[in-house]
Design a protein around this motif. Structure first.
Motif, PDB file in Angstrom:
ATOM      1  N   PRO A   1       0.816  -1.187  -0.135  1.00 40.67           N
ATOM      2  CA  PRO A   1      -0.004   0.022  -0.080  1.00 40.67           C
ATOM      3  C   PRO A   1       0.995   1.408  -0.117  1.00 40.67           C
ATOM      4  O   PRO A   1       1.783   1.335   0.797  1.00 40.67           O
ATOM      5  CB  PRO A   1      -0.846  -0.349   1.138  1.00 40.67           C
ATOM      6  N   GLY A   2       0.553   2.215  -0.962  1.00 35.08           N
ATOM      7  CA  GLY A   2       1.358   3.435  -0.898  1.00 35.08           C
ATOM      8  C   GLY A   2       2.352   3.521  -1.695  1.00 35.08           C
ATOM      9  O   GLY A   2       2.747   4.534  -1.909  1.00 35.08           O
TER      10      GLY A   2
ATOM     11  N   ARG B   1      -3.429   0.636 -17.139  1.00 40.14           N
ATOM     12  CA  ARG B   1      -3.444  -0.715 -15.903  1.00 40.14           C
ATOM     13  C   ARG B   1      -4.580  -1.522 -16.476  1.00 40.14           C
ATOM     14  O   ARG B   1      -5.499  -1.105 -17.079  1.00 40.14           O
ATOM     15  CB  ARG B   1      -4.271   0.238 -14.689  1.00 40.14           C
TER      16      ARG B   1
ATOM     17  N   ASN C   1      -6.653  -4.571 -15.315  1.00 40.20           N
ATOM     18  CA  ASN C   1      -6.958  -4.878 -14.074  1.00 40.20           C
ATOM     19  C   ASN C   1      -7.632  -6.523 -13.971  1.00 40.20           C
ATOM     20  O   ASN C   1      -8.368  -6.815 -14.745  1.00 40.20           O
ATOM     21  CB  ASN C   1      -8.222  -4.120 -13.512  1.00 40.20           C
TER      22      ASN C   1
ATOM     23  N   PRO D   1       0.326  -8.880  -7.246  1.00 38.87           N
ATOM     24  CA  PRO D   1      -0.003  -8.207  -6.049  1.00 38.87           C
ATOM     25  C   PRO D   1      -0.604  -7.085  -6.119  1.00 38.87           C
ATOM     26  O   PRO D   1      -1.397  -6.695  -5.179  1.00 38.87           O
ATOM     27  CB  PRO D   1       1.287  -8.218  -5.467  1.00 38.87           C
ATOM     28  N   LYS D   2      -0.737  -6.242  -7.160  1.00 36.59           N
ATOM     29  CA  LYS D   2      -1.568  -4.715  -7.126  1.00 36.59           C
ATOM     30  C   LYS D   2      -2.808  -5.143  -7.653  1.00 36.59           C
ATOM     31  O   LYS D   2      -3.985  -4.259  -7.748  1.00 36.59           O
ATOM     32  CB  LYS D   2      -1.025  -4.030  -8.146  1.00 36.59           C
ATOM     33  N   ALA D   3      -3.275  -6.386  -8.210  1.00 39.06           N
ATOM     34  CA  ALA D   3      -4.645  -6.741  -8.912  1.00 39.06           C
ATOM     35  C   ALA D   3      -4.572  -5.972  -9.943  1.00 39.06           C
ATOM     36  O   ALA D   3      -5.714  -5.890 -10.663  1.00 39.06           O
ATOM     37  CB  ALA D   3      -5.737  -6.527  -8.036  1.00 39.06           C
ATOM     38  N   TYR D   4      -3.524  -5.310 -10.569  1.00 37.47           N
ATOM     39  CA  TYR D   4      -3.404  -4.918 -12.108  1.00 37.47           C
ATOM     40  C   TYR D   4      -1.823  -5.018 -12.455  1.00 37.47           C
ATOM     41  O   TYR D   4      -1.139  -4.836 -11.754  1.00 37.47           O
ATOM     42  CB  TYR D   4      -4.007  -3.448 -11.900  1.00 37.47           C
TER      43      TYR D   4
ATOM     44  N   PHE E   1      -7.394   1.259 -18.199  1.00 36.40           N
ATOM     45  CA  PHE E   1      -7.479   2.962 -17.905  1.00 36.40           C
ATOM     46  C   PHE E   1      -6.124   3.364 -17.672  1.00 36.40           C
ATOM     47  O   PHE E   1      -5.205   2.670 -17.335  1.00 36.40           O
ATOM     48  CB  PHE E   1      -8.325   3.339 -16.997  1.00 36.40           C
TER      49      PHE E   1
ATOM     50  N   TYR F   1      -2.116  -4.066   9.744  1.00 38.67           N
ATOM     51  CA  TYR F   1      -1.082  -3.833   8.753  1.00 38.67           C
ATOM     52  C   TYR F   1       0.028  -2.795   9.264  1.00 38.67           C
ATOM     53  O   TYR F   1      -0.403  -1.699   9.847  1.00 38.67           O
ATOM     54  CB  TYR F   1      -1.522  -3.207   7.404  1.00 38.67           C
TER      55      TYR F   1
ATOM     56  N   VAL G   1       6.571  -1.381   5.988  1.00 40.47           N
ATOM     57  CA  VAL G   1       8.015  -1.556   6.143  1.00 40.47           C
ATOM     58  C   VAL G   1       8.672  -0.466   5.946  1.00 40.47           C
ATOM     59  O   VAL G   1       9.975  -0.322   5.569  1.00 40.47           O
ATOM     60  CB  VAL G   1       8.528  -2.766   5.478  1.00 40.47           C
TER      61      VAL G   1
ATOM     62  N   ILE H   1      -1.483   5.844   1.251  1.00 40.86           N
ATOM     63  CA  ILE H   1      -2.255   4.705   0.640  1.00 40.86           C
ATOM     64  C   ILE H   1      -3.185   5.327  -0.136  1.00 40.86           C
ATOM     65  O   ILE H   1      -4.069   6.090   0.091  1.00 40.86           O
ATOM     66  CB  ILE H   1      -2.603   3.750   1.592  1.00 40.86           C
TER      67      ILE H   1
ATOM     68  N   SER I   1      -9.783   0.261  -8.831  1.00 39.80           N
ATOM     69  CA  SER I   1      -8.325  -0.541  -9.281  1.00 39.80           C
ATOM     70  C   SER I   1      -7.221  -0.166  -8.072  1.00 39.80           C
ATOM     71  O   SER I   1      -6.568  -1.410  -7.549  1.00 39.80           O
ATOM     72  CB  SER I   1      -7.692   0.431 -10.339  1.00 39.80           C
ATOM     73  N   ASN I   2      -7.143   0.937  -7.393  1.00 40.09           N
ATOM     74  CA  ASN I   2      -6.299   0.953  -6.175  1.00 40.09           C
ATOM     75  C   ASN I   2      -6.355  -0.148  -5.147  1.00 40.09           C
ATOM     76  O   ASN I   2      -5.508  -0.414  -4.360  1.00 40.09           O
ATOM     77  CB  ASN I   2      -6.131   2.320  -5.757  1.00 40.09           C
TER      78      ASN I   2
ATOM     79  N   GLY J   1      -7.914  -2.948  -5.231  1.00 39.48           N
ATOM     80  CA  GLY J   1      -7.987  -4.452  -5.836  1.00 39.48           C
ATOM     81  C   GLY J   1      -6.947  -5.404  -4.967  1.00 39.48           C
ATOM     82  O   GLY J   1      -7.072  -6.374  -4.923  1.00 39.48           O
ATOM     83  N   ARG J   2      -5.757  -4.605  -4.341  1.00 35.61           N
ATOM     84  CA  ARG J   2      -4.745  -5.282  -3.992  1.00 35.61           C
ATOM     85  C   ARG J   2      -5.113  -5.824  -2.641  1.00 35.61           C
ATOM     86  O   ARG J   2      -4.325  -6.834  -2.047  1.00 35.61           O
ATOM     87  CB  ARG J   2      -3.618  -4.451  -4.003  1.00 35.61           C
ATOM     88  N   TYR J   3      -6.042  -5.387  -2.144  1.00 32.94           N
ATOM     89  CA  TYR J   3      -6.204  -5.870  -0.712  1.00 32.94           C
ATOM     90  C   TYR J   3      -7.222  -7.257  -0.829  1.00 32.94           C
ATOM     91  O   TYR J   3      -8.405  -7.183  -0.942  1.00 32.94           O
ATOM     92  CB  TYR J   3      -7.297  -4.801   0.192  1.00 32.94           C
TER      93      TYR J   3
ATOM     94  N   ILE K   1      -4.069 -11.851   1.200  1.00 29.89           N
ATOM     95  CA  ILE K   1      -2.811 -12.722   1.078  1.00 29.89           C
ATOM     96  C   ILE K   1      -1.517 -12.227   1.601  1.00 29.89           C
ATOM     97  O   ILE K   1      -1.054 -13.016   2.610  1.00 29.89           O
ATOM     98  CB  ILE K   1      -2.654 -13.153  -0.525  1.00 29.89           C
ATOM     99  N   ARG K   2      -1.168 -11.083   1.501  1.00 30.43           N
ATOM    100  CA  ARG K   2       0.226 -10.728   1.823  1.00 30.43           C
ATOM    101  C   ARG K   2       0.116 -10.088   3.300  1.00 30.43           C
ATOM    102  O   ARG K   2       1.212  -9.964   4.224  1.00 30.43           O
ATOM    103  CB  ARG K   2       0.854 -10.066   0.905  1.00 30.43           C
ATOM    104  N   TYR K   3      -0.999  -9.288   3.559  1.00 31.31           N
ATOM    105  CA  TYR K   3      -0.976  -8.358   4.673  1.00 31.31           C
ATOM    106  C   TYR K   3      -2.300  -8.117   5.055  1.00 31.31           C
ATOM    107  O   TYR K   3      -3.153  -8.465   3.994  1.00 31.31           O
ATOM    108  CB  TYR K   3      -0.253  -7.076   4.422  1.00 31.31           C
TER     109      TYR K   3
ATOM    110  N   TRP L   1      -8.861 -20.457  -3.723  1.00 27.70           N
ATOM    111  CA  TRP L   1      -8.151 -18.855  -3.278  1.00 27.70           C
ATOM    112  C   TRP L   1      -9.028 -17.858  -3.728  1.00 27.70           C
ATOM    113  O   TRP L   1      -8.976 -16.646  -2.914  1.00 27.70           O
ATOM    114  CB  TRP L   1      -6.755 -18.671  -4.014  1.00 27.70           C
ATOM    115  N   ARG L   2      -9.834 -18.054  -4.785  1.00 32.27           N
ATOM    116  CA  ARG L   2     -10.842 -17.145  -5.521  1.00 32.27           C
ATOM    117  C   ARG L   2     -11.864 -16.691  -4.161  1.00 32.27           C
ATOM    118  O   ARG L   2     -11.926 -15.653  -3.783  1.00 32.27           O
ATOM    119  CB  ARG L   2     -11.159 -17.364  -6.562  1.00 32.27           C
TER     120      ARG L   2
ATOM    121  N   ILE M   1     -10.490 -14.917  -1.233  1.00 38.09           N
ATOM    122  CA  ILE M   1     -10.334 -13.474  -1.538  1.00 38.09           C
ATOM    123  C   ILE M   1     -11.507 -12.738  -1.332  1.00 38.09           C
ATOM    124  O   ILE M   1     -11.558 -11.379  -0.796  1.00 38.09           O
ATOM    125  CB  ILE M   1      -9.673 -13.095  -2.905  1.00 38.09           C
TER     126      ILE M   1
END
Lengths: 475, 517
Positions: free
Chosen positions: A50-51, A83, A85, A92-95, A272, B115, B118, B220, B333-334, B336-338, B341-343, B355-356, B359
């Motif tokens: 994140p970030g 991106r 998606n 890991p970013k889902a895109y 997009f 979370y 790092v 974030i 889109s931003n 989507g990563r949550y 899995i990793r954190y 897994w699907r 998630i």
């Protein structure tokens, strides 16, 4: 080929992903080295923490432009990251950050031996995803490959046979290796091909419905998959069964293509523009300076070797397949009158010691090109005759040492004039017919006499002198 | 009050010769430290204990141990007579979407409750390098989506001016902490008004810098092409000092390439010749008392030498539609990563679950309603078949709106409008009505769409005793002018009163009364 071959035509286009051989990843400073322990080449950026934000490795842009220039593409002064998606644990970013609407290179081509041009629609930059490692029931994820830079090279549907596909990929591999932008190794996954394939009746102008065979990991499998898929589609057409547009994988064990499941139902990637990265802006000046870095490409070398050096096409292809071999050859042949000898010795005795393709690609024989040239010069000047020179080369290849050490006094010191003259007279005596023929105008007969001189002197006779004396005595 | 008797390290040159304003906190606190009227440790303890006792829920985490370590470091440096940086030892808060190495950063979402980043966000790193005294992480709307602080998984923050009121959002905790005296300043983030609206609701100066002036690395992301980090402070001087510290180009953020000139240095410069456009459309739907207060502000600035004139940016009224299509698209889109899995939030394992499905469950259980709504909306507008009708159209309108704002800014140095059409509203009033929620951002989204700097400063108080904010939109990198205008306004007017829950004598025996608070 089977009888359908004349009734139907296969139409294919390739999407090839090549991993670029930059030292660091596309959006961060992590190493791209292959084979590290899982998750050791990772940071917040390539892990999509994140970030974190991407920043574009300029080397990636440069490599993509080199690939574009070498394949006659137009280089776009404005291109942009987008991106793509989708949800998958290796992403890991889902895109995936890629180029969708505005790729960096467009409208190029690669020419095949039969003269046909395979048009390249586009080359774009993107990032690789991680790798899933299946361990029994559980899945583990290695993100080392995440963010390794790729270029995707997309052709028009110009390929008409599996063999053309193979040749196109080989040609592409050669170009990428010459440029030094990718090692193009299919086995290690640094080059991967997706094949879009359809069939139609000969003479038809519309395309049939196509299928996509994903992730071909060797050329021979690609050829087999294409052959199988072509047969499968034709047999469907013969039965009037419609061909479904679907994504397939090639099952090597069964030798069949089969439908892939598991991807998101409909492919809606919701592309997009990537807001975290400014557009990629190039100037004509940038392109000109990248162009300067273009090496002589295989196509140009082929022309030069066959036309200027008169090396036969088949030998030329072997010499230029790897840039390192071609460079070795050019160094060894530098300044020689007859460069063909250099080619023959490389493709003969030297290649004999380097059997595998991987070794040929690295091409580091025990004898350096300069050492080889030294020996070839002695041969050319007549200081060492052919047979001993060949023996010396073998010794050099055994030890890696220069020729000086292996030239015995006997080999190097030319025969005294008296001995040579005597040998020539002997030859005329022993081959009276040949001598007669020569006198009657058959100049070729001199060869036989010369051969006899060589045999009697164990190859030590300098050919030019021997010829001179023979002609004297025959007058 | 003039306090020019001590040398002021770090900001010495910049602020020399300027009168101190009643609400300034950073320079007086630094003076207090340098005069050794209290140690930095005492200061830290006083703030921490006040924060602990506060009923406002401004902080979601207090970092007491780390704060005291920093304080000790500062005390040692003071003892050695070393020069202090401009924000060294000054107590502050960070919005909880700014990554802090080793300190939980949750976005006030169940999804990220566990979370721990790092790495440090660049803006925070710049402050940390100065020994800024981080007290804790401030409450916010979940993933910065909301205008009330009510979507936080830690519960709402209360407005110091009225505990039945929202502090605004999404940087509500950052605003309430500063307004109630629980931090000298804070950093917030602003995607569609998330600094300015709570600043306005809590009587603060809040600035959303030019897009690209402050690094987003470690923020974030909510909507990447709109997000900016900015200071929230009690006065223009404080906001300027903080902005000068964080507005720097950052190689880690390729969109962060420019920086405004020093804002502190611009304070106190003459307003002669400054042209302010009174942005007509910005007043649409505003309550009368808000409208009056903002127009009165224009008069004050005129008296200080500026010229004001009405102007129009017709597309301002489309701002909300443009903003919500694009911001939701980017957010979908931003976020989507949550995937757990990793954190982040990991749902209790279930047998026979692929897994699907896992998630899916992590996201269903980890995200709150508002976040889900925006992800759905954003996914929809990017979908095949709808992209052109929504995303592409909004993109084109965004360009036109930007063009209109920029052309207005060719005739004017900045534009004046209300920050919000109402003062702080009662808790629970917006409920879950999406449209009403969105409308709270009517006046603020345009600056984000255009990437222009915008500032909110307190310009009055309603009959109910709630602060009113006036908003200035400037040219790209025009922050110094905006802050100077806010400073000049403070110079010429009486300050908006302190809230009743103000931590007046921030406990611990330190008489902060000396600070003129």
């Amino acid at each position: 080929m089977e009888n359908w071959a004349c009734e139907y035509e296969m139409v294919a286009g390739l999407e090839t992903h090549a991993e670029l051989s930059t030292a660091t990843k596309i959006f961060c400073g992590c190493s791209t080295a292959f084979g590290g322990a899982p998750n050791t080449h990772c940071c917040p950026v390539c892990m999509g923490m994140p970030g974190s934000l991407p920043k574009l490795n300029q080397k990636v842009v440069e490599f993509a432009v080199l690939a574009g220039l070498a394949t006659h593409c137009r280089i776009n002064l404005y291109s942009r990251m987008d991106r793509k998606n989708y949800c998958y644990p290796d992403l890991p970013k889902a895109y995936q950050i890629t180029q969708f609407e505005h790729p960096i290179c467009e409208n190029g081509w690669i020419r095949l031996q039969n003269g046909r041009k395979i048009r390249i629609r586009r080359i774009h930059i993107e990032e690789d995803a991680g790798k899933l490692l299946h361990e029994g029931e559980s899945i583990r994820i290695d993100y080392n490959r995440c963010g390794v830079p790729l270029i995707e090279i997309v052709t028009e549907p110009d390929i008409r046979s599996p063999e053309e596909a193979r040749e196109y990929v080989e040609e592409l591999q050669k170009i990428l290796r010459y440029l030094g932008v990718s090692d193009g190794r299919m086995q290690e996954g640094s080059l991967r091909c997706d094949v879009n394939l359809s069939v139609r009746r000969q003479g038809e102008t519309d395309f049939g419905e196509r299928t996509e065979i994903k992730n071909m990991n060797s050329l021979s499998n690609m050829v087999k998959a294409m052959e199988y898929e072509t047969r499968r589609q034709i047999s469907l057409l013969e039965k009037d069964t419609p061909i479904l547009r679907e994504t397939l994988r090639y099952n090597v064990e069964k030798g069949k293509t089969e439908s892939m499941r598991g991807k998101e139902g409909a492919d809606d990637y919701r592309y997009f523009p990537e807001p975290d990265l400014p557009p990629v802006i190039l100037t004509e000046k940038d392109i000109a300076s990248i162009r300067q870095a273009l090496p002589e490409l295989p196509e140009e070398k082929y022309q030069r070797y066959t036309e200027k050096y008169h090396i036969p096409p088949s030998d030329t292809r072997l010499l230029i397949k790897y840039r390192s071999v071609a460079e070795y050859f050019e160094k060894a042949a530098h300044g020689l009158q007859n460069v063909k000898t250099a080619a023959n010795w490389i493709l003969g005795p030297i290649f004999a010691r380097i059997p595998t393709e991987a070794e040929k690609e690295r091409f580091a024989p025990a004898v350096s090109p300069i050492q080889l040239r030294e020996l070839l010069q002695l041969l050319e000047s007549g200081k060492i005759p052919l047979q001993p020179a060949k023996q010396i080369l073998e010794k050099m290849l055994d030890t890696g040492e220069s020729c000086g050490r292996f030239i015995t006094k006997e080999q190097l010191s030319p025969l005294s004039e008296d001995v040579l003259r005597e040998a020539c007279q002997d030859a005329i005596r022993q081959l009276p017919q040949a001598a007669e023929d020569y006198k009657n105008g058959k100049t070729k007969a001199l060869k036989a006499l010369l051969g006899m001189v060589m045999r009697s002197t164990k190859g030590r006779a300098p050919a030019k002198d021997a010829e001179k004396y023979l002609m004297q005595y025959l007058e | 009050m003039y306090m020019m008797d001590l040398p002021l390290y770090g900001t010495k040159n910049a602020s020399a010769g300027l009168p101190s304003h009643k609400k300034d906190r950073i320079l007086p606190l630094q003076r207090l430290l340098l005069q050794k009227e209290c140690s930095c440790r005492e200061l830290a303890k006083a703030y921490l204990s006040a924060a602990e006792k506060s009923p406002l829920n401004a902080y979601v985490l207090l970092t007491a141990e780390k704060a005291l370590e920093t304080a000790d470091r500062v005390d040692q440096r003071i003892a050695k007579g070393e020069t202090l940086a401009s924000l060294e030892g000054i107590p502050m808060a960070l919005k909880d979407n700014l990554s802090t190495e080793g300190i939980p950063t949750t976005c006030c979402s169940k999804m990220l409750k566990e979370y721990i980043p790092v790495y440090d966000a660049t803006a925070w790193k710049l402050l940390k390098e100065q020994n800024a005294l981080l007290l804790g992480k401030a409450n916010m709307d979940e993933f910065a989506m909301g205008s009330t602080c009510e979507t936080s998984c830690f519960g709402s923050t209360l407005n110091p001016y009225g505990k039945d009121r929202v502090p605004g959002g999404s940087s509500g905790g950052s605003a309430a902490a500063v307004a109630s005296g629980l931090a000298a300043y804070s950093l917030g983030t602003d995607t569609g008004g998330s600094i300015r609206q709570p600043a306005s609701f809590c009587g603060l100066v809040g600035i959303k810098p030019t897009y690209g002036a402050v690094s987003r690395y470690g923020l974030i992301a909510h909507a990447s092409s709109f997000d900016q980090i900015g200071p929230m402070a009690a006065s223009a001087m404080d906001a300027a000092i903080v902005l000068d510290s964080i507005a720097k180009p950052d190689p880690m953020d390729p969109t962060c390439t420019g920086a405004p000139s020093s804002a502190v240095k611009a304070l106190g410069t003459s307003l002669k010749g400054i042209r302010i456009g009174i942005l007509r459309e910005g007043f649409q739907g505003s309550r009368q008392e808000i409208r009056d207060a903002v127009l009165k502000t224009a008069k004050v600035l005129e008296r200080m030498g500026a010229h004001t004139e009405e102007c129009s940016v017709p597309l301002l009224t489309e701002g909300l539609q443009i903003y919500y299509v694009l911001a939701c698209a980017e957010a979908s889109s931003n976020l989507g990563r949550y995937d757990g899995i990793r954190y982040g939030y990991t749902p209790a394992p279930k047998e026979e679950e692929g897994w699907r499905e896992r998630i899916l469950r992590a996201r269903s259980e980890g995200f709150g309603r508002e976040v889900k709504r925006r992800i759905l909306l954003g996914t929809f507008v990017l979908s095949a078949g709808y992209y052109d009708a929504f995303y592409r159209k909004a993109q084109a309108l965004r360009r036109s709106l930007t063009q209109q704002l920029k052309s207005a800014l060719e005739s004017f140095d900045c534009l004046l409008l209300p920050t919000t059409s109402t003062a702080a509203f009662p808790l629970g009033m917006l409920g879950s009505d999406a449209v009403e929620n969105f409308e709270a951002d009517f006046c603020t989204v345009a600056a984000n769409c255009a990437g222009l700097p915008a500032l909110s400063f307190p310009c009055g108080i309603t009959l109910e005793g709630l602060p009113i904010g006036a908003q200035l939109i400037g040219k790209a990198f025009g922050e110094p002018l905006l802050l100077n205008l806010a400073w000049q306004y403070e110079e010429a007017s009486s300050p908006v009163p302190m809230p009743p829950v103000f931590a007046e004598k921030t406990a611990g025996g330190v008489s902060l009364g000396k600070l003129g608070l």
